[in-house]
Design an enzyme around this catalytic site. Structure first.
Site, PDB file in Angstrom:
ATOM      1  N   LYS A 131      30.873  73.854  19.424  1.00 12.15           N
ATOM      2  CA  LYS A 131      29.599  73.425  18.811  1.00 12.15           C
ATOM      3  C   LYS A 131      28.735  72.740  19.861  1.00 12.15           C
ATOM      4  CE  LYS A 131      30.385  68.726  18.520  1.00 12.15           C
ATOM      5  NZ  LYS A 131      29.783  67.667  19.204  1.00 12.15           N
ATOM      6  N   ASP A 189      34.093  66.300  13.250  1.00 12.09           N
ATOM      7  CA  ASP A 189      33.364  67.538  13.560  1.00 12.09           C
ATOM      8  C   ASP A 189      34.004  68.772  12.922  1.00 12.09           C
ATOM      9  OD1 ASP A 189      31.658  66.164  15.225  1.00 12.09           O
ATOM     10  OD2 ASP A 189      32.795  66.614  17.047  1.00 12.09           O
TER      11      ASP A 189
HETATM   12  O1  C5P Z   1      36.252  61.814  14.364  1.00 14.93           O
HETATM   13  P1  C5P Z   1      36.738  61.948  15.757  1.00 14.93           P
HETATM   14  O2  C5P Z   1      38.225  61.861  15.848  1.00 14.93           O
HETATM   15  O3  C5P Z   1      36.167  63.104  16.474  1.00 14.93           O
HETATM   16  O4  C5P Z   1      36.163  60.652  16.491  1.00 14.93           O
HETATM   17  C1  C5P Z   1      36.656  60.150  17.694  1.00 14.93           C
HETATM   18  C2  C5P Z   1      36.173  58.715  17.866  1.00 14.93           C
HETATM   19  O5  C5P Z   1      34.749  58.693  17.965  1.00 14.93           O
HETATM   20  C3  C5P Z   1      36.488  57.817  16.685  1.00 14.93           C
HETATM   21  O6  C5P Z   1      37.748  57.237  16.805  1.00 14.93           O
HETATM   22  C4  C5P Z   1      35.380  56.814  16.744  1.00 14.93           C
HETATM   23  O7  C5P Z   1      35.664  55.816  17.696  1.00 14.93           O
HETATM   24  C5  C5P Z   1      34.194  57.595  17.282  1.00 14.93           C
HETATM   25  N1  C5P Z   1      33.296  58.071  16.204  1.00 14.93           N
HETATM   26  C6  C5P Z   1      32.461  57.155  15.583  1.00 14.93           C
HETATM   27  N2  C5P Z   1      31.614  57.593  14.596  1.00 14.93           N
HETATM   28  C7  C5P Z   1      31.567  58.890  14.244  1.00 14.93           C
HETATM   29  C8  C5P Z   1      32.409  59.837  14.880  1.00 14.93           C
HETATM   30  C9  C5P Z   1      33.261  59.387  15.864  1.00 14.93           C
HETATM   31  O8  C5P Z   1      32.474  55.966  15.896  1.00 14.93           O
HETATM   32  N3  C5P Z   1      30.723  59.287  13.291  1.00 14.93           N
END
Ligand code: C5P
Length: 317
Positions: free
Chosen positions: A38, A171
């Site tokens: 993406k 995502d």
């Molecule tokens: O959701 P994902 O595992 O991809 O996110 C990785 C890190 O990015 C999370 O642990 C968080 O610290 C940060 N994050 C965030 N807010 C979001 C998406 C991700 O703070 N909306």
């Protein structure tokens, strides 16, 4: 931006949030599922939430640059992950093959949720670099859910797959939806598809160093005026590429540049080589330019690879 039937705060995904069904046919218990990268062409961070995540207004595009995941049924109940022989060494670094990989986490949740007592081998042909803001790992997880449903549990509801996806990352729901373009809200898991006119082309490159998503989010400046994805969405609907370039925005670019000086320097270098604005996807470290058409993207890619002595990618949406 989001309709009531897909409200994430209730923890449920309504009928409007579907699941992509674009898998190749199952043959002899084997299935191949593409895992597209993406690209974020707009990302605003609205606020920090109490659960530690951030509330987003982001526009994601599904590109044609993909990993490929092959899933083969096993006779026993084990789930195992390995790279394809053709996966280059530099793309294996930093990608775990144990239970911490999102593929195996997704498989484990799928089996628990649907009471499946079967095993599978997952063979990952990696092309999308890790820590690049292109959601390679998330896309692998989405494709695991799509493939396992086809293989083991065709009756599994879209909503259940979206619930698993949201529990694994922010995502994954977009990639699970199969939408070409969408506004993603809440922490990213609420997907509102945008009907997109025409095709888009980008030339992208990544510095050697990746970015840590958590660290980048922690550096966001909340004092700047907030922006909205509305004008980017309008460009996608009308297919107006020229105006789109003026509206592409990513709030995470500034904190990511402070943390990754190699990326910041790459953005400056690329801007001076191509004389066009350079943007960052997600939390980086992939940076890209928007191109008017495929020919320009190929030309940009050639120039960029020659001048920067670094491999780039043509991303087509
Ligand atoms: O959701 P994902 O595992 O991809 O996110 C990785 C890190 O990015 C999370 O642990 C968080 O610290 C940060 N994050 C965030 N807010 C979001 C998406 C991700 O703070 N909306």
């Amino acid at each position: 931006m989001q309709n009531d039937s897909s409200v994430g705060s209730r923890g449920s995904f309504g009928a409007s949030q579907a699941v992509c069904c674009g898998t190749k046919a199952v043959k002899d218990g084997t299935i191949c599922v593409p895992c597209p990268a993406k690209l974020n062409i707009f990302l605003e961070v609205l606020r920090r939430r109490e659960d530690g995540y951030h509330e987003l207004d982001t526009v994601m595009l599904r590109t044609q640059f993909s990993d490929m995941l092959t899933i083969q049924q096993r006779d026993d109940e084990q789930v195992k992950l390995r790279f394809s022989d053709a996966t280059p060494d530099h793309l294996r670094t930093g990608v775990p093959l144990d239970g911490t990989n999102l593929i195996l986490k997704a498989a484990r949740q799928f089996r628990e949720r649907f009471g499946i007592r079967r095993g599978a081998d997952f063979i990952l042909h990696k092309q999308i670099p890790p820590e690049s803001g292109l959601a390679g790992g998330s896309s692998n997880a989405a494709s695991t859910l799509i493939g396992l449903r086809k293989l083991w549990s065709p009756e599994a509801a879209d909503e259940s797959l979206h619930e698993i996806a949201a529990s694994l990352g922010s995502d994954i729901n977009f990639l699970l939806s199969g939408a070409r373009a969408a506004v993603c809200s809440s922490r990213g898991e609420i997907v509102t598809p945008v009907p997109m006119k025409g095709s888009l082309y980008f030339a992208a490159v990544r510095p050697q160093t990746g970015n840590s998503t958590g660290a980048v989010f922690r550096g966001v400046d909340f004092t700047a005026p907030r922006r909205s994805s509305a004008s980017v969405v309008e460009c996608l609907k009308t297919g107006n590429v020229c105006t789109l370039s003026e509206r592409v925005f990513n709030r995470l670019t500034q904190p990511a540049s402070s943390l990754n000086s190699e990326m910041a320097e790459l953005m400056v270098a690329l801007q001076s080589i191509l004389r066009r604005p350079v943007f960052m996807s997600g939390s980086g470290s992939t940076v890209f330019v928007l191109c008017e058409h495929r020919r320009q993207a190929m030309q940009d890619l050639h120039t960029m690879e020659l001048r920067l002595r670094r491999k780039g990618w043509l991303l087509e949406v």
